[in-house]
Structures are given as structure tokens and as C-alpha cells.
Motif scaffolding. Structure first.
Motif, mmCIF file in Angstrom:
data_model
loop_
_atom_site.group_PDB
_atom_site.id
_atom_site.type_symbol
_atom_site.label_atom_id
_atom_site.label_comp_id
_atom_site.label_asym_id
_atom_site.label_seq_id
_atom_site.Cartn_x
_atom_site.Cartn_y
_atom_site.Cartn_z
ATOM 1 N N THR A 269 0.836 -1.211 0.000
ATOM 2 C CA THR A 269 0.000 0.000 0.000
ATOM 3 C C THR A 269 0.867 1.256 0.000
ATOM 4 O OG1 THR A 269 -0.198 -0.247 2.381
ATOM 5 C CG2 THR A 269 -2.051 -0.996 1.065
ATOM 6 N N PHE A 314 -6.696 -5.494 -3.383
ATOM 7 C CA PHE A 314 -7.423 -5.631 -2.124
ATOM 8 C C PHE A 314 -7.272 -7.049 -1.589
ATOM 9 C CE2 PHE A 314 -11.450 -6.992 -0.137
ATOM 10 C CZ PHE A 314 -11.394 -6.219 0.998
ATOM 11 N N VAL A 317 -3.604 -7.659 -0.342
ATOM 12 C CA VAL A 317 -3.273 -7.039 0.939
ATOM 13 C C VAL A 317 -4.061 -7.711 2.063
ATOM 14 C CG1 VAL A 317 -3.346 -4.901 2.253
ATOM 15 C CG2 VAL A 317 -2.644 -4.854 -0.124
ATOM 16 N N LEU A 318 -5.318 -8.000 1.800
ATOM 17 C CA LEU A 318 -6.143 -8.649 2.818
ATOM 18 C C LEU A 318 -5.568 -10.026 3.168
ATOM 19 C CD1 LEU A 318 -8.773 -8.283 4.465
ATOM 20 C CD2 LEU A 318 -9.907 -9.638 2.712
ATOM 21 N N ASN A 321 -2.635 -9.589 5.388
ATOM 22 C CA ASN A 321 -3.023 -9.212 6.738
ATOM 23 C C ASN A 321 -3.601 -10.390 7.504
ATOM 24 O OD1 ASN A 321 -2.267 -6.502 6.978
ATOM 25 N ND2 ASN A 321 -4.045 -5.834 5.802
ATOM 26 N N ILE B 147 -13.451 -7.886 13.331
ATOM 27 C CA ILE B 147 -12.089 -7.970 12.801
ATOM 28 C C ILE B 147 -12.099 -7.902 11.277
ATOM 29 C CG2 ILE B 147 -10.100 -9.520 12.615
ATOM 30 C CD1 ILE B 147 -10.334 -8.003 15.263
ATOM 31 N N LEU B 151 -10.143 -5.190 9.079
ATOM 32 C CA LEU B 151 -9.128 -5.632 8.123
ATOM 33 C C LEU B 151 -9.439 -5.155 6.712
ATOM 34 C CD1 LEU B 151 -7.988 -9.216 9.063
ATOM 35 C CD2 LEU B 151 -6.626 -7.154 8.842
ATOM 36 N N THR B 152 -10.723 -5.110 6.383
ATOM 37 C CA THR B 152 -11.102 -4.601 5.076
ATOM 38 C C THR B 152 -10.592 -3.181 4.922
ATOM 39 O OG1 THR B 152 -13.076 -5.934 5.213
ATOM 40 C CG2 THR B 152 -13.051 -4.227 3.531
ATOM 41 N N ALA B 154 -8.122 -1.780 6.440
ATOM 42 C CA ALA B 154 -6.664 -1.726 6.365
ATOM 43 C C ALA B 154 -6.150 -2.187 5.012
ATOM 44 C CB ALA B 154 -6.057 -2.575 7.470
ATOM 45 N N SER B 155 -6.959 -2.899 4.264
ATOM 46 C CA SER B 155 -6.486 -3.435 2.988
ATOM 47 C C SER B 155 -6.865 -2.552 1.808
ATOM 48 C CB SER B 155 -7.054 -4.840 2.773
ATOM 49 O OG SER B 155 -6.774 -5.641 3.894
ATOM 50 N N LEU B 156 -7.470 -1.407 2.082
ATOM 51 C CA LEU B 156 -7.887 -0.539 0.983
ATOM 52 C C LEU B 156 -7.013 0.703 0.925
ATOM 53 C CD1 LEU B 156 -11.736 -0.829 1.372
ATOM 54 C CD2 LEU B 156 -10.404 -1.562 -0.593
ATOM 55 N N GLN B 157 -7.075 1.368 -0.195
ATOM 56 C CA GLN B 157 -6.337 2.620 -0.365
ATOM 57 C C GLN B 157 -7.248 3.784 -0.015
ATOM 58 O OE1 GLN B 157 -3.090 3.190 -1.646
ATOM 59 N NE2 GLN B 157 -2.950 1.046 -1.070
ATOM 60 N N ALA C 9 -17.460 -7.971 1.137
ATOM 61 C CA ALA C 9 -16.968 -6.636 0.819
ATOM 62 C C ALA C 9 -16.596 -6.570 -0.657
ATOM 63 C CB ALA C 9 -15.758 -6.312 1.677
#
Lengths: 337, 328, 578
Positions: A269, A314, A317-318, A321, B147, B151-152, B154-157, C9
Motif C-alpha cells: 500500500t 485488495f 493485501v487482505l 493481513n 475484525i 481488516l477490510t 486496512a487493505s484498501l487505499q 466486501a
């Protein structure tokens, strides 16, 4: 200056990990499993870890095999299909120009194939993220161990350098430095190769990114250095190098591994954020960060262009994590479940 | 406590000194000549040279640095091309903005403060809240939802989230007004409504770290002896969790929050750009792009001050929350 | 379980992506005014210079007009204004010696603004010019504007502190590019520069050493705005200029907003072009081009009376053209801003290579990479179509996508290795050019140059690049403000060159002198001929396209047109619908 109380806390909450080592030596006689094996077993049982790990492996394989995929797919990453665009540079046909030849459609304006650029872009982004995470973790671990173990003036100096590095605004410095570096090394008529840009990015991440690992490791070391096994080694006259890297380091693997696994998505990111400022990897090298950033304005007019790279980064990165979290759980069973 | 503060302040000053020297050196290496930005067309070499002379850009670096520092402490005279006398704290004059840098800062600082502070409160409440819920309801659907949500984020811009939120809420549904900054004391409602999207996107992205951290910390604390003792002694669940466990769990959160807020105050470049708000971060980026040296220096220094101060505040807060920590 | 959340999502994102993606794009059909040709003249009838300006049908007074722009306007001090936004903003709060009467159709007439006529060539040799100042023109404090304040305004443009503005008048009066050493403003504040005089309160006189037939045009730029000496605040005037126009600045926050409100002392009867319908004009800075356009598309609240200054970004063109409701709210038109691929002739000395580049160029592809036909229109001439006397020609006919074979033939088996310098914010253009030219046998190396530094770098005589994109928009629509500036080899200096092709041809230079000495009315055709000759004989550049203005405004705005002079939205007819 020394605030062991504060520093002891790992930024990501990984608690002290000295204990499993001690207990497992006792346990060895009964079960015969090393802490690593135990962690692995726990990880294997974690479905989230397995799925996210699978996604990661798949993406890494795709990235590594990019040239091969390009050959099979029949389209190169820099090939332009502008004849398939309308006068305003938008892809003709349905959903951003998806056809049998171009699975994810074409980029507006230049008309390059989105799928193959994603594959190549993933390669660039993953390489930068892994390399940056590796370098920063190494610097951080060395700085942290040295500062934490030696204490005194060395600790003060290293902690102060950490403070300075933390106080420098990263984005502003990156913006000022990245374009300059190439001018220093390459003449006005020489093309700046992609590997050089990659190196500069890794370098800038390294210069700013090592501080959190250093703080984490320093805190761990401070809590470890008064332990019996260290005392014992010291009493038996072990050298500094032996103390640092043979006695202390093995006890730090777990938090380091977790810090590393969570650093990788941060750099993915982070690299995308640099692209936002126009200082990531430059054209024509395919790069995930830049691709995402460039696609955003097309949210209304070519959603497919935003969707494919967006959903992939997405997911990537997910997955990192989730995997990082699972890894922590596995290494430090106390902190969860 | 006093000794600690004195020592902390001394190192802080030393850190700021290092930051100022580093940035001075670094930005001087910029490929762009700060003078050429002043006359875009029809400037001859001789004239540029005279301007350089007048701005002191031909002086040795050490002297330029000393002059700059002198300006901050006692003010200095900048000459007619830069608006004349510049009182302390003089941060120089920006040709790009045609104003004293202190004027720029007094305008953009409240903007960044207005973005960061409410956003920080939001992300702390959201993050710690989610973390607590998932710790107390460990293993349930609620835990996973909390959670997963964080986390979603944190994983986005940020620019992605921002663009989507703008498109949905401002341009299509027209629920939120166009982002923008109105001073808080002029019109609090407008102030809030103009920044609400920025707050939420920042909070969405930042809360993940806090959620994970406070969850882990809470779980650890819950298994500690004193919590078990308190429970065994018959203290109410709420009291134990609320008073003792939460307090112990929140300490590491404070550390991270301090640093995050400190560095965010140094400029939320991407947020400001995405929402078209001119705060400290965007001002700094514009300055780097335009080779506007005085503004770059000022913005770097001010953000360094924020981070350093945040560090000290964290240490003090830490001692207040957790009596086990002594400030030495 | 956690993964399912993530999938949900992702599903939401997918839904978003599918919205609007299910229709087929069959290509565009852009039909706008492509053939607009400029006709320009200098008013001979003094009535043209008199106010009030003819009413705009349907326009009413009142309301607040807003302009959304990404960055602040670089300068507001009239003596320093030179950016396009500045040039469109300045007429709101200041008046000049002359100005263009324009309705966006390409037919422009130069008229007197503060002056009663667009200047009198006293001896018919373009060396001595006289302007008579109108009666009843006033500053924002009610004082009358006389020739003295106009002269003072011109004098202060000699001040080296006040950089940024155009320098025609200064250089012509001082007869040297080093005008500020020839005459020192700061040491002579009560005097006037050489050649400038005010025989009486209503007369302003220029005396030049050389003929300057373009003076009436040059006097239309904002540096002829008047200023009383006691209101001169030096560099600080930039944030609070003293008004002589229909509005005065009541609030100015750099990078946030600038508010202009009515100047009660402005008399419409003295003004031939400005209407000043809105009570208030507000510049709103910050949102980027996408945000600005999206706001105006949404047409919500205050944005109903707004204009998105940064135009319709290429990513949103399909959205705007596809929505019939937006049609009446959009304004399109060609601008005088012409892009060319400049060939550094000091390095690329072989004419055949330069001609091959002209044959190889794929203008259609380049325009697609730039943002599409809504924002650019291909040209094959060095002069933009908005120039007075323009004639269309193609010296190297190769079709819209270029003729690679013809280029290869000219190259005769050679593979010239060329370095293309490109600013780092338009690297996609370099990618496109590289792909295009390499098909024709060139070997292209791309070098990025920091955007802000590009103009300086390519303006250095000994720069190391072979090709770079350049753009030029003249300050008035005459070939005199384009061809000699870009291709007269005698002006080449060490730095800050506009002749970035570094072409220096004696025959062409002599032609420049010949045409420049002709009366303005006869020059137009000659410039067009010279344009063609330069391209055929020297091929110093590859003409690419002229920028096309494409703007959107709110539903309650009327009277916006694209200035025939500068190619940006003009505010003189703007009005707010109640």
C-alpha cells in the motif's frame, strides 16, 4: 530517555515470547516437538491461514511466471491496442473492452491489456514489498538488538536516530528525493532502468521503515537480557556476537516473523501511496500501485478498469493481513483463541 | 518527573535540530532552481542571477542555514522582493504563494487539525470498540465481523475509499455536502459536514490497527491474575472489564495513537488531495513540486514538531494511565 | 468465516463496478465546431470602444457566480498576471489600455478599454503611439483614472521584484531584453521609463526606437492596468490588487478562495466589453479536475451557479457526452494552445530524419493517449487555426495514424537513436510516442523531466534531448506572436529560449523582418505562407494538436463562452439565472 515500560510493548501487540522456548525444552522429553513444529501445527489447523496462504502462493506464482504467462496469453505488457479504442480513448465493446483476447479488457487511452499488465504489475509490487520488508526488518533487528542489549550510550544514540527518522515526514522526503536520485546517477540521455527505480524505492522504504521493528526488538531484548540463560552465557564468557545472535536472536524469531509478514502489505500500500504522488515506478514498467491510482478517475466511465486491479490488490493485501494475524496466533497462542 | 521532562525536551530540541539540518541539506539538492519558478516566461539569465544574489542563494550553505534560524528566533529583513521586514518567528517568504510562510501556516494548520483530531477520536473509539467487542465475544460471529470490518479497511487505499464515498454520498445521493473547510467557530455545522467524509475514510483505514491491538491486549489482560482475582473477589463484570482490564489494555494503544496522530498532523496528503482540501500536507507537496524552499522547510519542521511533541505526550500519558511505569 | 466477510466486501465492490458497465461502447461521434476560423481586426470606429456593452439576451443582474479550480491563481497583481486563469480573472478587477471584444465565435475586434481608441500610430511608422484616456473611468475609491496612473502601472512592471508578467512593453520601450538594468524603477519611482510620457492627464505616449506595429495588441495585456502610486504595496499588491474594474477583491485566501464584489465606481457606460451581471464572483480553490466536474454534474446547491475551471477531465468525457441533460450546460471550443513535438535541430541535423518523423506520427493515437478528441484536435500546421489569416495545409500528408512506410523510405534503412524528453506527469504520452515511432524504425529512449522544471530545461540551448513536446499559446491571435518567437534563430540565447527547435535559417529570419514591418492588416496571409514554408523547408517540429476547451457549468449559469484569444472561459458575459 530509557522508557522500558513503553518500549516493551510491540506495536502490533506481540507479547514477550521468551516463555515458549523455556517451556518447550521441558516439554521436549514428553512430546518431542519443537516450538516451530508446534506453531506449524497450529497454523495448519487454521482455515483462514490456509486459505489466505493459498491465495498468496497463487499470486506469487503468477508474478514469478509473468513472462511465461505472457507467452501463453499471446500479449506483451507494453503492447498497445489503440485501434480498439474510441476517439476519446475509451475501449470499444462491452465492460471495458473484454474479449477473448483481452480477458480483463483494455486500459483507456493507451489501450494496453489489463490482465497482462496486472500480472507484471504484481511482480513489481510484490518484489518491492518483499525486498523492502526484508531490508527494513534486518536493519531494525540489528539496531534493536544492539541498542537493547548494550544499553547506555549506544542505546541512547540509536534511540535518538530512531526519533529523528520518525520525525521526518516520509511522503515529503520521498517526493523530494526520489526524482533527484536518478539525476545523480544517469546522464540526460540515458534511460533510467526500471531496476534502478525499484532500488530507489526500496532504499527510501528502508531509510524510514526500520524504526518500528527496531523499537519492537529493542523492547524484547531489554526484557530478555536479564533472563537466566543470557546471564549464564555471559558468565561462561561468551563473546558479544555470540550473545547477540546465538543467544538472543533465536528467542526473537516469532515477533520478527510477525512484524515481517505485516510489513509486506504495508509496503504494497505504501508503494501505491507513492504512485499517488507520482513517484512510484514510472511508465512503461507495469506497476500495481500506479495502475490503481490511474484507474480511479474512471470509476464512472470504465468501472471494469477500476474493478480488476482494485479487487486484486485488495485481495492481496487482505490475504497478507489475514495470514500475518494467523501467524501471530500460531506463534503466540496466548494472544488469541 | 521534572528531570524527565527536561531531559526529554533537550533530546527533542536535538532531534528537531537534526531534522532541520537534514531537510535543509536534502532540499537544497532538489534539481529545480527555486528562482526560475518566479518568472515563468521571458526571464534572462542575468536577471535570474541577480535574484539569486538577492535571495542569498549564493551564500555558503552554513550561512543560509544560520540566517534561516536567526529569522525564526529574532526575525529578519528579507528585502523588498520578499515583503520586507519579517518578524519572529520568521519562516521566510514564499514566491509561489506570494505571502509570508507564517501566513500560509496559520491558514492551513487549523485545516489539518480539523481533519486529524476528530478523525483520530473516531478511529480510536471505533478501533478500540471493535477490539473490545471481539475480545469479550471471542470466537463469535461478532468477533469475526468486527475484525473483518477493520481488516477490510486496512487493505484498501484511502484515495480509493475516498473516491467511492464521494461518488456515492456527495455526487449521487447528495447526502453529504461537497468537502471543504469552514472554520469551526464560524459555523460548526458546516465545519463538520464539510469534513465528515474525510473523517470516516481516515477512521475506516486506521481503526484496523487499533482493533487488532486492543483485542490482543484485552485478551492477554483478561487472562492475567489480577483480573481473575478481581472477578473471584466478586467484583461486577462490568467494573472489572471497564476499570481494570480496559485500563491495562489501552496503554499500548496510546503509544501507537500518539505516533499516528503526531505523524498525521504533519499532513494527511492523500486525504487532503482526495477531498480537495488545502491543509498542511497538500501545501507541503505543492511546495516540493514547485521548489518552494521556505514553505518546504516550514512544513517539514512543523510536522517534526508534532511528532516529537506527540512522543513526549505519549510518555506522560503512559505514566498517568499505568502507574507501574515510572518516568526516569 | 472471516474470509466470507471479505468476500462480501468484494461483492459490494463488484456491484459498484457493474453499475454502468453493461452497455456497449460503439465509439463516439463528436460533432463540434471544428472549422472555426478566426477573423480579427483592430477597431477603426471609435464607437466600438464605447460602452456600454450590448446586453446579453436573457441576462439579469444579481446572484453569485462561482468558479471551482484546483490551485490558486499564481498572480493577481495586474503587472504580474500571465497565467491563463490570471488573464481571465484580471479583467474582473482591472482595466487595460485596450481589450478584445469577443463572443467566442472567433470574430474578435481590438477596442480601447481605458483608452478611447485602440491607439493611434502618430507617424504611420509604428514607432510613436498615442492613447487618449476615456472620461469617467474611476478607481475603486472613486478617484479618476488618468494617463499618469496607467504610466505608473507600466513603470512598476520594470521592477525586478514584480516578476511573472509579460515583458513586451518593457523590452520595446527600453529597446533591450535587459530592460530592468536600462531603467531602474526603484531608484526612479517618480519618473517614467524611457519613451513613455504623459503629455497631459488624458494622453499616454509611447516612443519606440524600432517599429512595433503590434503595440495595440500588446497593450491589451494586464500590465497596462492603472495604479495610483500611493496604493502601491509592492509584492503585497498580489494579494490585494487595487481595483479599476467592475469588481473589487473583498477577501483573498491563497489556495482557499478569492471573493470579488461589485465596485460601485465602475461605470458601464465607459466599458465596451464587461457586463458584470453577477453581484459577486467567488473563486473556490482546492478540488481537482475530477472533483470539480463531478460537483458541477451533481448540480447541487451552490454548485448550480458554478463553473468547473479545470474542465471535463478525459476520464469523465464519456460520462458527460453520454448524458443529454448535460449538453446545455457544456461549453466546447478550440483554444490557441498548440502542441508540437519539437525536434532539437542542433542535434537532429538531418532534414530527412525530421521529415520522416512528420510522416511517422500517429496523431490519432497520440490524442487518444492525451485524453481523446474531446480535449484535442489534430493539426498539421505550426499556427493554430485561431490565428488571424490561418490556412490549413499538410506538408507531410500521412493520414491520421501516420504513414510508417513512407517514414522508413525516407530513413533509407537508418535507425536513428533519439532521446525523448517528457515531463514526469505525462509519461503515458512518451509510451505512446515510443510505440508509434519505433514502428517506423526509430530507436527512442525516454527521459523524464520534473514537470515544473521542464520549461527551463528544454529552454537551455545545449540541452541534451532530441525530441520534446512543447506547447505555445500566443498572447494575441497574430502570427507575429508565434512564428518569430518560436523560430527566429537570432533570438537564441544560453537559457530560457522559446525557439526550442534551435532553428536558425537566414532566409526565414529575413522573412520575419519583412512581414513584421507590414501593416497589421496585411500580415495574416503572409504568416500563413511562412508557416508552410518553415514546415516544408526546415521541418523543425511535428505539429500535433490544438487543445480543445471542454467545460461544464451549473444549471443556473449563462453567458459563458471560450475566449477566442486565450481559449479559456471568459467571464465578461456571465450571468446567474434566478
Amino acid at each position: 530517555m530509557s522508557l522500558s515500560g513503553v518500549e516493551k510493548v510491540a506495536p502490533d501487540g506481540a507479547g514477550p515470547v521468551g516463555e515458549p522456548e523455556v517451556t518447550s525444552t521441558e516439554r521436549k522429553a514428553f512430546v518431542g516437538r519443537s516450538p516451530g513444529q508446534l506453531a506449524w501445527a497450529r497454523l495448519r489447523r487454521d482455515r483462514t491461514a490456509m486459505v489466505s496462504g493459498g491465495v498468496l502462493v497463487l499470486m506469487m506464482v503468477l508474478a514469478l511466471a509473468a513472462p511465461l504467462i505472457s507467452k501463453l496469453y499471446g500479449v506483451g505488457p507494453n503492447e498497445q491496442f489503440q485501434e480498439l479504442l474510441d476517439g476519446n480513448g475509451m475501449p470499444l465493446g462491452y465492460v471495458g473492452g473484454i474479449t477473448g483476447d483481452h480477458w480483463f479488457g483494455l486500459e483507456p487511452r493507451l489501450g494496453r491489456d489489463i490482465f497482462i499488465r496486472m500480472v507484471y504489475g504484481m511482480r513489481t509490487s510484490l518484489f518491492i514489498a518483499f525486498a523492502a520488508a526484508l531490508v527494513t526488518t534486518t536493519i531494525g533487528v540489528v539496531a534493536g538488538i544492539v541498542a537493547g542489549f548494550l544499553g547506555g550510550i549506544v542505546d541512547t544514540v540509536i534511540s535518538w536516530i530512531t526519533d529523528v527518522a520518525l520525525a521526518l515526514p516520509f511522503l515529503i522526503f520521498a517526493l523530494a528525493v526520489v526524482p533527484t536520485v536518478a539525476l545523480r546517477f544517469y546522464g540526460p540521455r540515458e534511460e533510467v532502468p526500471a531496476w534502478f527505480q525499484v532500488t530507489v524505492l526500496i532504499g527510501i522504504f528502508a531509510a524510514f521503515g526500520w524504526t518500528s521493528t527496531a523499537r519492537l526488538v529493542r523492547g524484547q531484548v531489554i526484557s530478555l537480557r536479564e533472563r537466566e540463560f543470557v546471564e549464564a552465557a555471559r558468565a561462561s564468557g561468551a563473546g558479544l556476537g555470540h550473545m547477540l545472535f546465538r543467544q538472543l536472536l533465536p528467542n526473537l524469531w516469532a515477533p520478527i516473523l510477525v512484524a515481517f509478514s505485516l510489513a509486506v502489505p504495508q509496503y504494497i500500500t505504501g508503494e501505491a501511496a507513492l504512485s499517488f504522488l507520482g513517484i512510484g515506478i514510472l511508465e512503461p514498467t507495469a506497476d500495481f500501485g500506479r495502475m490503481i491510482f490511474q484507474s480511479i478517475p474512471y470509476l464512472q466511465t470504465d468501472p471494469a478498469y477500476v474493478f480488476f486491479p482494485g479487487i486484486t490488490i485488495f485481495a492481496l493485501v487482505l490475504a497478507f493481513n489475514l495470514f500475518g494475524d494467523a501467524l501471530r496466533d500460531a506463534l503466540d497462542p496466548k494472544s488469541s483463541r | 518527573m521534572t528531570r524527565f521532562l527536561v531531559r526529554r525536551l533537550l533530546t527533542a530540541v536535538l532531534t528537531l535540530f537534526a531534522v532541520s539540518v537534514l531537510s535543509f541539506l536534502m532540499f537544497f539538492g532538489l534539481p529545480r532552481d527555486p528562482v526560475s519558478g518566479m518568472c515563468p516566461k521571458n526571464c534572462n539569465a542575468e536577471r535570474l542571477e541577480r535574484v539569486r544574489e538577492e535571495l542569498g542563494l549564493r551564500d555558503p550553505l552554513v550561512e543560509q542555514y544560520a540566517n534561516y534560524m536567526k529569522g525564526i528566533v529574532v526575525g529578519r529583513d528579507l528585502g523588498s522582493s520578499q515583503g520586507g521586514r519579517c518578524d519572529a518567528p520568521c519562516l521566510g517568504y514564499s514566491y509561489v504563494n506570494s505571502e509570508a510562510v507564517t501566513d500560509t501556516l496559520t491558514r492551513v494548520l487549523p485545516v489539518t487539525l480539523s481533519i486529524v483530531i476528530p478523525a483520530a477520536i473516531l478511529w480510536l473509539v471505533l478501533g478500540v470498540g471493535l477490539g473490545m467487542v471481539s475480545a469479550l465475544r471471542r470466537g463469535t460471529v461478532l468477533d469475526r465481523l468486527a475484525i473483518g470490518f477493520s481488516l477490510t479497511g486496512a487493505s484498501l487505499q484511502l484515495y480509493f475509499v475516498g473516491a467511492v464515498l464521494l461518488l456515492i454520498f456527495t455526487y449521487n445521493l447528495r447526502i453529504t455536502p461537497v468537502p471543504g473547510y469552514t472554520p469551526l467557530f464560524e459555523d460548526p455545522v458546516k465545519w463538520a459536514s464539510g469534513l465528515v467524509l474525510a473523517w470516516f475514510s481516515l477512521a475506516f483505514l486506521f481503526s484496523a490497527i487499533y482493533a487488532r491491538l486492543s483485542r490482543a491486549q484485552m485478551l492477554e489482560t483478561l487472562s492475567e491474575d489480577f483480573v481473575r482475582t478481581a472477578r473471584a473477589k466478586g467484583l461486577a463484570k462490568r467494573k472489572v472489564y471497564g476499570r481494570h482490564a480496559l485500563r491495562a489494555a489501552i496503554t499500548p494503544v496510546v503509544t501507537i495513537a500518539g505516533l499516528d496522530v503526531g505523524s498525521a498532523l504533519g499532513g494527511t496528503v492523500i486525504t487532503e488531495t482526495t477531498f480537495g482540501i488545502q491543509g498542511l500536507g497538500r501545501t507541503a507537496v505543492d511546495a516540493v513540486r514547485a521548489g518552494d524552499l521556505p514553505t518546504i522547510m516550514a512544513t517539514v519542521l512543523i510536522s517534526a514538531v508534532f511528532i516529537v511533541v506527540a512522543n513526549i505526550v505519549v510518555d506522560i500519558l503512559y505514566a498517568t494511565i499505568d502507574p507501574r511505569v515510572r518516568l526516569r | 468465516m472471516r474470509l466470507k466477510r471479505a468476500a462480501a466486501a468484494g461483492g459490494a465492490l463488484a456491484l459498484l463496478a457493474v453499475m454502468g458497465a453493461c452497455s456497449e461502447n460503439k465509439g463516439t461521434d463528436t460533432s463540434d465546431d471544428t472549422t472555426r476560423v478566426s477573423t480579427g481586426s483592430i477597431a477603426t470606429d471609435p464607437k466600438d470602444s464605447m460602452g456600454p456593452a450590448a446586453e446579453v439576451p436573457g441576462a439579469t443582474k444579481g446572484g453569485t457566480f462561482r468558479i471551482i479550480r484546483e490551485t490558486k491563481i499564481s498572480h493577481m497583481d495586474p503587472q504580474r498576471v500571465y497565467s491563463f486563469a490570471g488573464l481571465m480573472n484580471a479583467p474582473l478587477y482591472s482595466r487595460f489600455l485596450t481589450t478584445f471584444k469577443d463572443d467566442g465565435s472567433g470574430k474578435v475586434t481590438l477596442v480601447g478599454d481605458l483608452a478611447e481608441t485602440p491607439g493611434k500610430d502618430v507617424n504611420g511608422d509604428c514607432k510613436v503611439w498615442e492613447f487618449t484616456i476615456k472620461d469617467g473611468v474611476k478607481f475603486e475609491d472613486g478617484r479618476a483614472i488618468t494617463s499618469k496612473e496607467i504610466a505608473y502601472g507600466i513603470a512598476r512592471s520594470f521592477d525586478p521584484d514584480l516578476t511573472g508578467g509579460p515583458t513586451y512593453l518593457q523590452e520595446w520601450l527600453a529597446d533591450t531584453p535587459q530592460y530592468d538594468t536600462k531603467w531602474n524603477f526603484k531608484a526612479n519611482k517618480s519618473a517614467l521609463p524611457p519613451g513613455l510620457s504623459t503629455p497631459n492627464d488624458r494622453t499616454l505616449k509611447f516612443e519606440f526606437a524600432k517599429p512595433h506595429c503590434d503595440l495595440p495588441f500588446a497593450a491589451s495585456l494586464p500590465y497596462t492596468a492603472p495604479l495610483p502610486p500611493d496604493k502601491d504595496t509592492g509584492v503585497n499588491l498580489d494579494n490585494a490588487p487595487f481595483s479599476s474594474g467592475p469588481y473589487k477583491i473583498t477577501k483573498n485566501q491563497a489556495g482557499v478562495e478569492t471573493v470579488l464584489e461589485r465596485n460601485e465606481h465602475w461605470d458601464p457606460k465607459t466599458d465596451p466589453v464587461r457586463h458584470a451581471y453577477p453581484d459577486k464572483i467567488v473563486w473556490n480553490f482546492g478540488p481537482d479536475a475530477e472533483a470539480g466536474a463531478n460537483r458541477v454534474i451533481a448540480d447541487n446547491g451552490d454548485d448550480q451557479t458554478a463553473l468547473a475551471w479545470n474542465g471535463v477531465p478525459s476520464a469523465l468525457v464519456a460520462r458527460v457526452t453520454g448524458d443529454a441533460a448535460l449538453k446545455p450546460r457544456s461549453v466546447q471550443g478550440p483554444t490557441p494552445s498548440l502542441w508540437r513535438l519539437t525536434i532539437n535541430t542542433k542535434r537532429v541535423t538531418d532534414l530527412a530524419v525530421r521529415q520522416a518523423l512528420n510522416y511517422a506520427i500517429d496523431r490519432s493515437g497520440f490524442i487518444k493517449a492525451y485524453g481523446g478528441e474531446a480535449s484535442a484536435r489534430a493539426v498539421t500546421t505550426l499556427l493554430p487555426p485561431s490565428t488571424i489569416g490561418y490556412e490549413q495545409y499538410d506538408a507531410y500528408p500521412a493520414g491520421p495514424t501516420g504513414n510508417v512506410d513512407k517514414a522508413k523510405e525516407l530513413l533509407a534503412g537508418k535507425t536513428p537513436e533519439l532521446v525523448l524528453g517528457i515531463s514526469d506527469d505525462s509519461t503515458e504520452l512518451a509510451t505512446q510516442l515510443k510505440g508509434n515511432l519505433e514502428k517506423a524504425g526509430f530507436k527512442i529512449t525516454v527521459k523524464t523531466i520534473p514537470t515544473d522544471a521542464k520549461l527551463d530545461e528544454v529552454g537551455k540551448k545545449d540541452n541534451q534531448w532530441d525530441l520534446y513536446t512543447d506547447q505555445w499559446a500566443a498572447d494575441w491571435p497574430s502570427g507575429a506572436a508565434i512564428l518569430p518567437v518560436l523560430f527566429d534563430g537570432r533570438t537564441i540565447k544560453a537559457e530560457n529560449n522559446s525557439n526550442t527547435s534551435y532553428i536558425n535559417d537566414d532566409a526565414i529570419n529575413a522573412e520575419f523582418d519583412r512581414v513584421l514591418a507590414l501593416p497589421v492588416t496585411e500580415q495574416g496571409k503572409e504568416w500563413a505562407k511562412l508557416d508552410q514554408r518553415i514546415m516544408k523547408e526546415l521541418a523543425p517540429a511535428v505539429p500535433l494538436f490544438v487543445e480543445n476547451g471542454y467545460y461544464l457549468h451549473g444549471s443556473k449559469v449563462g453567458g459563458i463562452f471560450i475566449s477566442s484569444i486565450f481559449g479559456y472561459p471568459s467571464f465578461v458575459n456571465v450571468h446567474v439565472k434566478q
